[in-house]
Enzyme design. Structure first.
Site, PDB file in Angstrom:
ATOM      1  N   GLU B  74       7.431   3.725   7.442  1.00  0.00           N
ATOM      2  CA  GLU B  74       5.965   3.773   7.362  1.00  0.00           C
ATOM      3  C   GLU B  74       5.331   2.395   7.223  1.00  0.00           C
ATOM      4  OE1 GLU B  74       8.007   5.729   5.685  1.00  0.00           O
ATOM      5  OE2 GLU B  74       7.413   7.820   5.980  1.00  0.00           O
ATOM      6  N   PHE B 136       6.534  18.717  -4.866  1.00  0.00           N
ATOM      7  CA  PHE B 136       7.460  17.970  -4.013  1.00  0.00           C
ATOM      8  C   PHE B 136       6.681  17.013  -3.104  1.00  0.00           C
ATOM      9  CE2 PHE B 136       9.870  17.629   0.045  1.00  0.00           C
ATOM     10  CZ  PHE B 136      10.898  16.858  -0.458  1.00  0.00           C
ATOM     11  N   GLN B 137       7.112  15.780  -3.073  1.00  0.00           N
ATOM     12  CA  GLN B 137       6.466  14.712  -2.284  1.00  0.00           C
ATOM     13  C   GLN B 137       4.982  14.565  -2.607  1.00  0.00           C
ATOM     14  OE1 GLN B 137       7.658  15.153   1.901  1.00  0.00           O
ATOM     15  NE2 GLN B 137       9.435  13.872   1.464  1.00  0.00           N
ATOM     16  N   LYS B 186      -2.793  19.438   2.631  1.00  0.00           N
ATOM     17  CA  LYS B 186      -2.282  20.293   3.712  1.00  0.00           C
ATOM     18  C   LYS B 186      -3.200  21.486   3.982  1.00  0.00           C
ATOM     19  CE  LYS B 186       1.818  23.073   4.859  1.00  0.00           C
ATOM     20  NZ  LYS B 186       2.024  22.674   6.246  1.00  0.00           N
ATOM     21  N   MET B 504      11.787 -20.986   2.932  1.00  0.00           N
ATOM     22  CA  MET B 504      10.668 -21.573   2.204  1.00  0.00           C
ATOM     23  C   MET B 504      10.967 -21.676   0.714  1.00  0.00           C
ATOM     24  SD  MET B 504       7.865 -23.094   2.423  1.00  0.00           S
ATOM     25  CE  MET B 504       6.779 -22.801   3.823  1.00  0.00           C
TER      26      MET B 504
END
Lengths: 160, 591
Positions: B74, B136-137, B186, B504
């Site tokens: 993502e 969940f999630q 949802k 760096m």
């Protein structure tokens, strides 16, 4: 220096946390914060007391204004204003101190709102300096608990 | 396309028939409304990763002409949308699922926030009834992203869905742009909603000030005549407001030298004789000297970041400061401003050009003459310490790689970068002549940005040469997106400046920590040529300086697949000039 900001914001979930998150995220300081609905239920008014030099207060004001949920920000300590805070103090009130407690809160135009065999709960309203003074006077007698609302403030109407 | 009669509506029809009611024909599902909103905004490409709570959205997307890229992580989706937005100027769109999908996107969102890039990120959320239940999630992504979005929303009422999406697109691209997150439960996506007619968006609490104040414009322009040593200091705001032409006109008219921040590169042509290149920590000697000695500093869409100013009390101490910025919070945040102009850069610069054109009594040739000794001084600084590096036989110097890419692409490629030395060498040695050709994470400094951003840019401009300048460290942060590039045929090129170090940080350790290279040695690095093959890409390697040009030429000739170029550069090369953090910008470490 201390500044009192009056902030009008949308009365939406999360709006308050946008403001507090801004203060913690940018390291600004909040002395007290008071918020409730206005006459328009879609709008809340927040009184926020903060400390900082002019540059910091300018940033605080601009950053608050940048939040999408914020409608208006005014530094009301810029001009004449009235401020009030309410405190509830539970103070020890045994036989020998009871009269003294009552005398003190009478001077400050407070009132007793709860009584128990060995304590009084008193309510006092006023500017922050008055709240501080009454706490200082009651402390030697024995304060058990202090609950303060934080300051609310309103600009004075123009004289003309 | 009309979605009212399509897809899942039969489910609702049956449901309503069971209840003995007619199916309300004017209503569409939230998912359908979502698609219609995207179409209304002219979205042609989105980047995302599906999950349980957004299957409905994917189901609808599949039936549209919107290109929908399945990334491999993502973070890549948000960076790709970001690269698409930076290159095209349009709002980038990402679609992520709830929970880990949303949290993985946070780095991308924060990256876009720091650089003011217009994005709308949609995240799925568990059904409203489960919010707060540790479902969940489930994650409070609106809470998590509050400090790193311009604004964000949880759509808690299906009827708010369409207005919220419209407002999100409006907020993302207007004023000072930025990422907006819209969290979609949802069951909201699955509800039936109205699709109200579009109206002009007016928000009581948000009215960015686009037009400059004429009095401030006059005051600013009048200051030019008083100045002897003026400097334009140009930031990303010029790119965001598409003000390059107006800036070039004003700089050429007045013959004032121009320096750019990392974000401002391309805002003014890098090959124009008035350009001194980048300023700040790794800026050119001339840029830092001229800002320090200036008596008029005209900041355009820049925000006086610490990497630019160094020690604040030594930053342009004698300068009167004009600051054009659309965001009032940028004014006098770090440096006291004398003449603030809160406005869109393009409009402010247009007004300044018009002011000079309207003043009959100002002789522009004389004004340009007035600055001649100053320009001579700037040129002298340039000649004294130009950007340079030492040749070392057949060892590959990273600066040489960038110079060669610049030469062989004619300075016209779209360049994205990772973060660190690779980014600074690219900024110094690639001469950007056009805006929106430089895609780099300036504010947040996000390693892993370059490859997905390049894919996003290639989606916006399929015919452009897009090159990600990378290090061997940062390329590994989002290397999985090579598969995305392969799947959607976005043949970007990746040039890895490989020194087996996190270069760096190693440089700081060399200079300030007695060469104690703690945690910066990449003892194990994949064979990037073999890795390229595994991803269906071409892999090329340059081991010596003489390999560099043939490898780049070969890479530029391959246009049917991704190319990875692995340059074995000198391991302990440093980026110079360098202003040590917190130091005065005039005290640079030079080559």
């Amino acid at each position: 220096m201390k500044h009192t900001l009056s902030v009008l914001l949308q009365n939406k979930p999360g709006a308050l946390s946008r403001v507090t998150g801004l203060f913690s995220g940018r390291g600004f300081n909040i002395e007290s914060l008071c918020v409730a609905e206005t006459l328009d239920p879609k709008v809340s008014c927040m009184t926020l007391v903060t400390k900082g030099n002019n540059a910091i207060i300018e940033q605080v004001t601009k950053q608050l204004h940048k939040l999408i949920d914020v409608i208006k920000v005014s530094d009301i300590s810029d001009s004449e204003y009235v401020e009030r805070e309410m405190v509830l103090i539970r103070v020890k009130a045994e036989a020998q101190t009871r009269a003294e407690v009552l005398r003190v809160i009478d001077i400050f135009r407070g009132k007793v709102v709860d009584v128990s065999p060995n304590s009084y709960a008193v309510e006092i309203t006023g500017p922050e300096s008055k709240i501080k003074a009454v706490i200082d006077l009651l402390r030697p007698i024995g304060i058990k608990e202090v609950i303060r609302t934080g300051t609310i403030a309103m600009a004075r109407a123009p004289k003309k | 396309m009309n979605y009212i009669f399509r897809t899942n509506s039969h489910i609702f029809t049956e449901k309503y028939q069971k209840q003995g009611k007619d199916y309300p024909m004017s209503k569409i599902t939230g998912a359908q409304a979502f698609i219609q909103c995207l179409q209304e905004e002219g979205v042609d490409t989105i980047f995302g990763f599906p999950g349980g709570v957004i299957i409905d959205l994917y189901d609808e997307l599949a039936n549209t002409s919107i290109k929908n890229l399945l990334v491999r992580h993502e973070q890549g989706a948000v960076h790709a949308a970001d690269g698409y937005a930076r290159a095209s100027g349009k709002t980038g769109v990402a679609l992520l699922t709830s929970g880990p999908g949303a949290t993985n996107g946070v780095t991308g969102i924060a990256t876009a926030y720091m650089d003011s890039i217009p994005l709308v990120v949609f995240t799925g959320q568990v059904p409203r009834a489960l919010i707060g239940n540790d479902a969940f999630q489930e994650v409070d992504i609106v809470g998590i992203t509050r400090p790193c979005t311009k604004h964000n929303y949880l759509v808690s009422d299906p009827e708010d869905l369409v207005p919220t999406i419209r407002e999100a697109f409006y907020l993302a691209s207007s004023g000072r742009p930025g990422p907006i997150l819209v969290d979609l439960p949802k069951d909201v996506i699955g509800s039936l909603v109205d699709f109200p007619e579009r109206q002009e968006i007016r928000m009581r609490t948000y009215q960015p000030n686009m037009e400059p104040h004429p009095g401030q414009i006059a005051k600013a322009c009048q200051a030019f005549a008083q100045a002897q040593r003026p400097v334009f200091y140009v930031g990303g705001g010029v790119i965001l407001s598409n003000a390059s032409e107006e800036l070039t006109e004003l700089a050429e008219k007045t013959q004032i030298p121009v320096t750019m921040t990392l974000m401002g590169l391309g805002g003014f042509p890098g090959t124009n004789p008035l350009s001194t290149g980048m300023l700040g920590m790794h800026g050119s000697y001339a840029s830092n000297m001229m800002v320090a000695k200036s008596d008029l500093l005209i900041a355009v869409g820049a925000r006086f970041d610490d990497r630019i100013t160094g020690r604040l009390d030594k930053f342009a101490p004698d300068a009167k400061v004009i600051h054009i910025d659309i965001d009032p919070t940028s004014i006098s945040k770090n440096v006291e401003v004398d003449i603030p102009i809160v406005a869109d850069c393009k409009q402010a610069l247009t007004a300044m050009n018009a002011w000079f054109n309207s003043q009959q009594d100002i002789d522009m040739t004389a004004l340009a003459e007035q600055y001649q000794p100053w320009r001579d001084q700037v040129n002298e600084w340039n000649d004294k310490h130009p950007l340079s590096y030492t040749e070392e036989g057949d060892i590959i110097k990273p600066q040489y790689v960038i110079e060669t890419i610049n030469r062989l692409t004619g300075g016209d490629a779209i360049i994205s970068t990772e973060v660190g030395q690779n980014q600074m060498w690219a900024a110094q040695f690639y001469k950007f002549n056009k805006p929106r050709h430089w895609l780099s994470s300036g504010g947040l400094g996000t390693m892993g940005f370059g490859l997905p951003a390049a894919i996003g840019a290639k989606m916006a401009f399929p015919d452009a040469t897009v090159i990600d300048i990378a290090g061997d460290g940062s390329i590994q942060m989002n290397i999985q997106e090579l598969a995305t590039a392969k799947q959607y045929n976005t043949p970007v090129k990746v040039a890895i400046l490989n020194n087996n170090y996190l270069g760096m940080v190693r440089q700081w350790q060399e200079l300030f920590y007695d060469k104690r290279y703690a945690g910066t040695v990449m003892e194990v690095t994949p064979d990037f040529v073999e890795l390229a093959k595994a991803y269906g890409a071409a892999g090329l390697r340059a081991k010596t300086k003489s390999d560099v040009e043939p490898v780049i030429k070969e890479a530029l000739a391959i246009n049917d697949r991704v190319v990875i170029m692995d340059f074995a550069i000198k391991r302990e090369e440093c980026v110079f000039p360098m202003v040590p953090a917190g130091g005065a910008t005039t005290e640079m470490l030079l080559v």
